[in-house]
Design a protein around this motif. Structure first.
Motif, PDB file in Angstrom:
ATOM      1  N   LEU A  48      21.173  50.296 104.489  1.00 15.41           N
ATOM      2  CA  LEU A  48      21.551  51.347 103.549  1.00 15.41           C
ATOM      3  C   LEU A  48      22.302  50.762 102.359  1.00 15.41           C
ATOM      4  CD1 LEU A  48      22.790  54.084 106.029  1.00 15.41           C
ATOM      5  CD2 LEU A  48      20.749  54.163 104.625  1.00 15.41           C
ATOM      6  N   PRO A  49      22.252  51.438 101.222  1.00 17.09           N
ATOM      7  CA  PRO A  49      23.056  50.962 100.096  1.00 17.09           C
ATOM      8  C   PRO A  49      24.544  51.192 100.364  1.00 17.09           C
ATOM      9  CG  PRO A  49      21.890  52.991  99.515  1.00 17.09           C
ATOM     10  CD  PRO A  49      21.440  52.614 100.879  1.00 17.09           C
ATOM     11  N   LYS A  51      26.817  52.530  98.717  1.00 19.00           N
ATOM     12  CA  LYS A  51      27.318  53.864  98.378  1.00 19.00           C
ATOM     13  C   LYS A  51      27.191  54.823  99.543  1.00 19.00           C
ATOM     14  CE  LYS A  51      26.675  54.422  93.461  1.00 19.00           C
ATOM     15  NZ  LYS A  51      26.087  55.220  92.415  1.00 19.00           N
ATOM     16  N   THR A  52      26.063  54.743 100.240  1.00 16.95           N
ATOM     17  CA  THR A  52      25.852  55.627 101.386  1.00 16.95           C
ATOM     18  C   THR A  52      26.819  55.250 102.505  1.00 16.95           C
ATOM     19  OG1 THR A  52      23.532  55.737 100.767  1.00 16.95           O
ATOM     20  CG2 THR A  52      24.098  56.589 102.927  1.00 16.95           C
ATOM     21  N   ALA A  54      29.753  54.100 102.159  1.00 17.84           N
ATOM     22  CA  ALA A  54      31.067  54.628 101.784  1.00 17.84           C
ATOM     23  C   ALA A  54      31.184  56.094 102.205  1.00 17.84           C
ATOM     24  CB  ALA A  54      31.277  54.480 100.284  1.00 17.84           C
ATOM     25  N   LYS A  55      30.104  56.853 102.016  1.00 16.05           N
ATOM     26  CA  LYS A  55      30.149  58.272 102.388  1.00 16.05           C
ATOM     27  C   LYS A  55      30.215  58.440 103.896  1.00 16.05           C
ATOM     28  CE  LYS A  55      27.119  59.763  98.730  1.00 16.05           C
ATOM     29  NZ  LYS A  55      25.973  60.592  98.378  1.00 16.05           N
ATOM     30  N   LEU A  56      29.540  57.569 104.624  1.00 20.95           N
ATOM     31  CA  LEU A  56      29.446  57.744 106.074  1.00 20.95           C
ATOM     32  C   LEU A  56      30.752  57.449 106.808  1.00 20.95           C
ATOM     33  CD1 LEU A  56      25.888  56.334 106.837  1.00 20.95           C
ATOM     34  CD2 LEU A  56      26.585  58.657 106.366  1.00 20.95           C
ATOM     35  N   ARG A  57      31.732  56.923 106.102  1.00 19.13           N
ATOM     36  CA  ARG A  57      33.023  56.708 106.758  1.00 19.13           C
ATOM     37  C   ARG A  57      33.646  58.016 107.204  1.00 19.13           C
ATOM     38  NH1 ARG A  57      34.440  51.336 105.812  1.00 19.13           N
ATOM     39  NH2 ARG A  57      33.334  50.544 104.010  1.00 19.13           N
ATOM     40  N   CYS A  58      33.166  59.114 106.610  1.00 13.94           N
ATOM     41  CA  CYS A  58      33.736  60.432 106.931  1.00 13.94           C
ATOM     42  C   CYS A  58      33.061  61.098 108.121  1.00 13.94           C
ATOM     43  CB  CYS A  58      33.560  61.381 105.755  1.00 13.94           C
ATOM     44  SG  CYS A  58      34.386  60.811 104.309  1.00 13.94           S
ATOM     45  N   VAL A  59      32.076  60.494 108.698  1.00 20.02           N
ATOM     46  CA  VAL A  59      31.332  61.159 109.764  1.00 20.02           C
ATOM     47  C   VAL A  59      32.265  61.496 110.926  1.00 20.02           C
ATOM     48  CG1 VAL A  59      29.560  60.816 111.526  1.00 20.02           C
ATOM     49  CG2 VAL A  59      29.104  60.172 109.174  1.00 20.02           C
ATOM     50  N   TRP A  63      32.966  56.423 113.723  1.00 20.70           N
ATOM     51  CA  TRP A  63      32.077  55.877 112.712  1.00 20.70           C
ATOM     52  C   TRP A  63      32.892  55.128 111.661  1.00 20.70           C
ATOM     53  CZ3 TRP A  63      26.750  56.037 111.485  1.00 20.70           C
ATOM     54  CH2 TRP A  63      25.948  56.516 112.528  1.00 20.70           C
ATOM     55  N   SER A 158      30.999  47.618  95.335  1.00 16.72           N
ATOM     56  CA  SER A 158      30.302  48.273  96.448  1.00 16.72           C
ATOM     57  C   SER A 158      31.201  49.220  97.219  1.00 16.72           C
ATOM     58  CB  SER A 158      29.749  47.232  97.419  1.00 16.72           C
ATOM     59  OG  SER A 158      28.949  46.309  96.734  1.00 16.72           O
ATOM     60  N   THR A 159      32.507  48.950  97.217  1.00 19.28           N
ATOM     61  CA  THR A 159      33.414  49.826  97.957  1.00 19.28           C
ATOM     62  C   THR A 159      34.333  50.590  97.027  1.00 19.28           C
ATOM     63  OG1 THR A 159      35.039  48.067  98.132  1.00 19.28           O
ATOM     64  CG2 THR A 159      33.501  48.308  99.969  1.00 19.28           C
ATOM     65  N   GLY A 160      34.419  50.169  95.778  1.00 16.94           N
ATOM     66  CA  GLY A 160      35.342  50.808  94.857  1.00 16.94           C
ATOM     67  C   GLY A 160      36.771  50.287  94.977  1.00 16.94           C
ATOM     68  N   PHE A 397      36.524  45.434 103.252  1.00 12.14           N
ATOM     69  CA  PHE A 397      37.730  45.739 102.507  1.00 12.14           C
ATOM     70  C   PHE A 397      38.708  44.595 102.654  1.00 12.14           C
ATOM     71  CE2 PHE A 397      37.821  49.948 100.696  1.00 12.14           C
ATOM     72  CZ  PHE A 397      36.685  50.519 101.230  1.00 12.14           C
TER      73      PHE A 397
ATOM     74  N   PRO B 128      27.597  62.735 105.161  1.00  9.35           N
ATOM     75  CA  PRO B 128      27.963  62.667 106.586  1.00  9.35           C
ATOM     76  C   PRO B 128      27.354  63.769 107.446  1.00  9.35           C
ATOM     77  CG  PRO B 128      29.887  62.296 105.223  1.00  9.35           C
ATOM     78  CD  PRO B 128      28.769  62.601 104.295  1.00  9.35           C
ATOM     79  N   ARG B 132      25.774  63.703 111.360  1.00 13.16           N
ATOM     80  CA  ARG B 132      26.338  64.542 112.420  1.00 13.16           C
ATOM     81  C   ARG B 132      25.260  65.398 113.063  1.00 13.16           C
ATOM     82  NH1 ARG B 132      31.432  66.691 109.165  1.00 13.16           N
ATOM     83  NH2 ARG B 132      32.610  64.738 108.982  1.00 13.16           N
ATOM     84  N   LEU B 141      37.682  64.298 111.821  1.00  8.89           N
ATOM     85  CA  LEU B 141      38.696  63.921 110.833  1.00  8.89           C
ATOM     86  C   LEU B 141      39.347  65.174 110.286  1.00  8.89           C
ATOM     87  CD1 LEU B 141      36.486  61.350 108.973  1.00  8.89           C
ATOM     88  CD2 LEU B 141      38.647  60.760 109.999  1.00  8.89           C
ATOM     89  N   ALA B 149      39.637  58.821 103.551  1.00  7.02           N
ATOM     90  CA  ALA B 149      38.436  57.995 103.699  1.00  7.02           C
ATOM     91  C   ALA B 149      37.625  58.015 102.417  1.00  7.02           C
ATOM     92  CB  ALA B 149      37.594  58.484 104.872  1.00  7.02           C
ATOM     93  N   GLY B 153      37.033  54.855  98.363  1.00  2.97           N
ATOM     94  CA  GLY B 153      36.039  54.344  97.432  1.00  2.97           C
ATOM     95  C   GLY B 153      35.117  55.381  96.859  1.00  2.97           C
ATOM     96  N   VAL B 154      34.799  56.396  97.643  1.00  2.00           N
ATOM     97  CA  VAL B 154      33.753  57.305  97.190  1.00  2.00           C
ATOM     98  C   VAL B 154      34.146  58.041  95.927  1.00  2.00           C
ATOM     99  CG1 VAL B 154      32.355  59.289  97.788  1.00  2.00           C
ATOM    100  CG2 VAL B 154      32.879  57.599  99.498  1.00  2.00           C
ATOM    101  N   LEU B 157      33.327  56.213  93.043  1.00  2.00           N
ATOM    102  CA  LEU B 157      31.934  55.824  92.886  1.00  2.00           C
ATOM    103  C   LEU B 157      31.159  56.920  92.184  1.00  2.00           C
ATOM    104  CD1 LEU B 157      31.270  54.339  96.428  1.00  2.00           C
ATOM    105  CD2 LEU B 157      31.657  53.079  94.346  1.00  2.00           C
TER     106      LEU B 157
END
Lengths: 398, 159
Positions: A48-49, A51-52, A54-59, A63, A158-160, A397, B128, B132, B141, B149, B153-154, B157
Motif C-alpha cells: 500500500l502507499p 498515505k493509506t 497513515a490512515k490505517l493507524r486508526c483502525v 493495528w 511519507s509519514t508527515g 517514525f 479505516p 474494520r 480508539l 494517531a 501525519g494524516v 498529508l
C-alpha cells in the motif's frame, strides 16, 4: 510453523515452510477468526502507499502497534525500495512543499500526476536539501533568542513527521551538511562541518555528527585529519552505508567517503590532470556503484563509474546531455536499470523530467502535472526545485 | 504414464480434484512429491485441511490449469481472473481472501503475490472503516487517541 501430515500407503506429506513468521515478533491481530495470518496481512499492507498506511493507524490499537512495529516498517521499506518514486521538493513563499509521483515506466506514459504530501515553514539556504532512505534534511527558519536562525530539520514526506534538530554551534556560519544512512544499525546520521579560510585555503573545520533515533539528538565532534573543502551546491549520496561527496583539497578534486557506521573519513584522489581539465558535476548511484557525472573541457559529458573501489579504477562512458543548460540542473540521478534522470532546478510550466538511456543514447521526457495546480496556482514561482528520484516510502517514525 | 495427484477436500461439500503433472507442479507443496519413490502407477492423495473448502480449491485448480495450458497474455488473463474481486462485491472479496490463504498454505508463491496485490489494490486509498468491515475489527480508539494517531501525519498529508 510447520504442518506435517503423514499418511500411510499412497497418502502424502505436505510440508509447509513458513519462512517469515518464525522470526517475527508479531502475533495474531485482533484474535479474530476471520483475520488471515499476520504474514499475509503484512504482504498486503506492504504494497500500500504510505498515505493509506497513515490512515490505517486508526483502525484499532492493535493495528496501530502493528504498523509501528519495526518488523513491519522494515518489510514495508524493502517492498517500497522495489518501486521507488519521484519526490519533488521546493521552497517558496517561506514554505517547503513535497510532492511525489510514481516513476514513469513505459513509453506510452507521457504524463504523470504528482500527489501532494506536506508543507511546512522553511528556508532555502545555499546548501541543497539531502535525501537518504526516505528522509529529507533541510532548513527551517525559527526565532531563537530574538534572532532568526536557520534550524536543521529532518522530515519524512511519507509519514508527515518532521523533527527540528539542534542548531549547529560552530565558529562560523558557513556550513556544509550531508545526510547518511547506515543500513547495519538502521540509523540516520547528519554530518556537518564548517568551512573556513586559513592560510589562503578554504578547508573544513569542526566536523560534527548527529545521530537520529537515539534519545535526544545532539551534535558530537569527530575527527578528520584530512583537510578538505566540500564543494558548494553539491549534494552527498549515500550508498551501502558510505556517504560520498565531492570536495577539493590543495586544488585537486577528491571524493570524500564517510563511513556512516564507524564515522571515519577516507578520500579518493582524482589525479591532478583530471582535476584541472574536468569538472565533477555530481555523484550518483549507478547500478549500486559510485559514479560521477563529469564535464571536461573538450565539451564532452562523461559518466565515470567506480568499478574497482579498492584500486580506485574508474570506467568512463560518453554521456550526451542534450541541453546546454545542464549547469542549472542540480537533480541528476540514476534509476536501478541505469537510466540517467534529471529535472530542471528552476520551475517551468509544463514541468518535465527526462530519462536518458545510456545504451541507446536517447532521451525521453515526461510531464509532471499537479504541482502547478495544487500548490502554485499561478501566483508564485519557486526558487528552486530539488527533485529526488529513487525516493523510497519509509513509514518508520524517528 | 504420468503421475496423478488427487487433492481431497473434505467438509461441507467434499470433492476430489485429479491433477495432471503440469498442473500439480504449480503447487509448491506438491512439487517435491514428484521426486519421491512413489510408484508411477499409483495415485497420490493429498488431504487438504477442512478450512479450505472445495470451491476455493476448485478456483485455484482452475487458475493453475489455465496457466499450464498457455503462456501468452498471461498478465492480461490474470487481471481478468481477479476482476470480479475488484468490484465492490463482498462475496468475491471473501473468495479472494480465501484463495490467498489457501495458496499460501499450498506453497504457491505467484498466486500469493497476485492475491495480495489484488487486495492491496482494493485497499489503496481506503479509510479505516473499510478494514474494520472487511475483517470485523473493532475500533477501540477513543476520539482523543484517534485524533492523536491522525495528527501523527494524516492531518498534514494532502488528499
Amino acid at each position: 510453523m510447520n504442518q506435517e501430515k503423514y499418511n500411510p500407503v499412497n497418502h502424502c506429506k505436505i510440508i509447509r515452510r513458513r519462512t517469515q513468521s518464525s522470526t517475527t515478533s508479531l502475533t495474531y491481530v485482533g484474535g479474530n477468526l476471520e483475520m488471515p495470518p499476520i504474514d499475509l496481512i503484512i504482504e498486503i499492507l506492504q504494497r500500500l502507499p504510505a498515505k493509506t498506511i497513515a490512515k490505517l493507524r486508526c483502525v484499532s490499537k492493535q493495528w496501530g502497534s502493528l504498523l509501528s512495529n519495526p518488523d513491519f516498517t522494515k518489510s514495508f521499506l524493502t517492498c517500497s525500495s522495489t518501486r521507488p518514486r519521484l519526490l519533488f521538493t521546493f521552497e517558496f513563499g517561506g514554505k517547503w512543499h513535497f510532492f511525489s509521483s510514481p516513476q514513469p515506466r513505459n513509453v506510452d506514459e507521457q504524463i504523470v500526476i504528482a500527489d501532494y504530501h506536506m508543507g511546512f515553514s522553511g528556508d532555502w539556504y545555499k546548501e541543497i536539501c539531502q535525501s537518504a532512505n526516505g528522509f529529507i534534511y533541510l532548513y527551517d527558519k525559527q526565532m531563537f533568542k530574538e534572532k532568526i536562525e536557520r534550524v536543521p530539520v529532518i522530515c519524512n514526506p511519507s509519514t508527515g513527521q518532521k523533527v527540528h534538530l539542534p542548531i549547529v554551534i560552530a565558529k562560523n556560519n558557513d556550513l556544509r551538511s550531508f545526510l547518511g544512512y547506515d543500513p547495519i544499525e538502521n540509523q540516520l546520521k547528519v554530518l556537518c562541518m564548517a568551512v573556513a579560510k586559513y592560510n589562503q585555503q578554504t578547508n573544513s573545520r569542526e566536523h560534527k555528527v548527529l545521530t537520529l533515533g537515539k534519545g535526544k539528538p545532539s551534535w558530537r565532534n569527530i575527527e578528520c585529519l584530512f583537510p578538505h573543502f566540500p564543494k558548494n551546491y553539491k549534494n552527498g549520496i549515500c550508498i551501502n552505508g558510505i556517504l560520498y561527496y565531492i570536495a577539493r583539497s590543495n586544488l585537486n578534486t577528491v571524493i570524500a567517503c564517510f563511513d556512516v557506521k564507524y564515522e571515519k573519513f577516507r578520500f579518493i584522489q582524482i589525479d591532478e590532470e583530471s582535476s584541472i581539465l574536468t569538472w565533477f558535476l555530481t555523484l550518483i548511484n549507478y547500478k549500486g556503484k559510485l559514479a560521477a557525472l563529469v564535464f571536461d573541457q573538450s565539451l564532452h559529458d562523461q559518466l565515470w563509474v567506480l568499478d574497482d573501489p579498492e584500486n580506485e579504477k574508474w570506467s568512463k562512458h560518453i554521456f550526451h546531455l542534450p541541453t546546454a543548460a545542464f549547469v542549472v540542473i542540480r537533480s541528476i540521478w540514476a534509476t536501478d536499470s541505469g537510466e540517467i534522470v534529471w529535472a530542471p532546478s528552476r520551475w517551468t510550466y509544463p514541468f518535465y523530467v527526462f530519462y536518458y538511456n545510456m545504451e541507446r543514447q536517447s532521451v525521453r521526457r515526461f510531464e509532471i502535472k499537479g504541482i502547478e495546480e495544487k500548490a502554485l496556482m499561478g501566483h508564485y514561482r519557486p526558487e528552486a526545485i530539488f527533485t529526488f528520484t529513487n525516493h523510497v516510502e519509509n513509514v518508520m517514525f524517528l | 504414464m504420468s503421475k496423478i495427484i488427487v487433492l481431497k477436500c473434505v467438509g461441507h461439500n467434499p470433492k476430489d480434484f485429479e491433477l495432471e503433472e503440469a498442473v500439480a507442479v504449480q503447487f509448491g507443496c506438491i512439487k517435491d512429491l514428484f521426486h519421491s519413490d512413489f510408484d508411477a502407477e499409483s495415485k497420490i492423495v493429498v488431504d487438504v485441511p477442512v478450512k479450505f473448502n472445495s470451491y476455493i480449491i476448485g478456483r485455484i485448480v482452475e487458475f493453475c490449469s489455465s496457466r499450464a495450458s498457455f503462456s501468452s497474455d498471461r498478465a492480461y488473463w490474470e487481471q481478468d481472473f481477479f476482476h470480479p474481486c475488484r468490484e465492490p462485491n463482498q462475496r468475491k472479496r471473501k473468495e479472494l481472501i480465501a484463495m490467498m490463504e489457501a495458496s499460501e498454505y499450498l506453497g504457491m508463491e505467484s498466486l500469493v503475490e497476485l492475491t495480495t496485490q489484488s487486495l492491496a489494490n482494493y485497499l489503496k486509498g481506503k479509510n479505516p472503516l473499510t478494514i474494520r468491515s472487511l475483517w470485523k475489527v473493532e475500533g477501540d480508539l477513543t476520539a482523543e487517541e484517534e485524533a492523536k494517531a491522525l495528527a501523527m501525519g494524516v492531518a498534514k498529508l494532502g488528499h
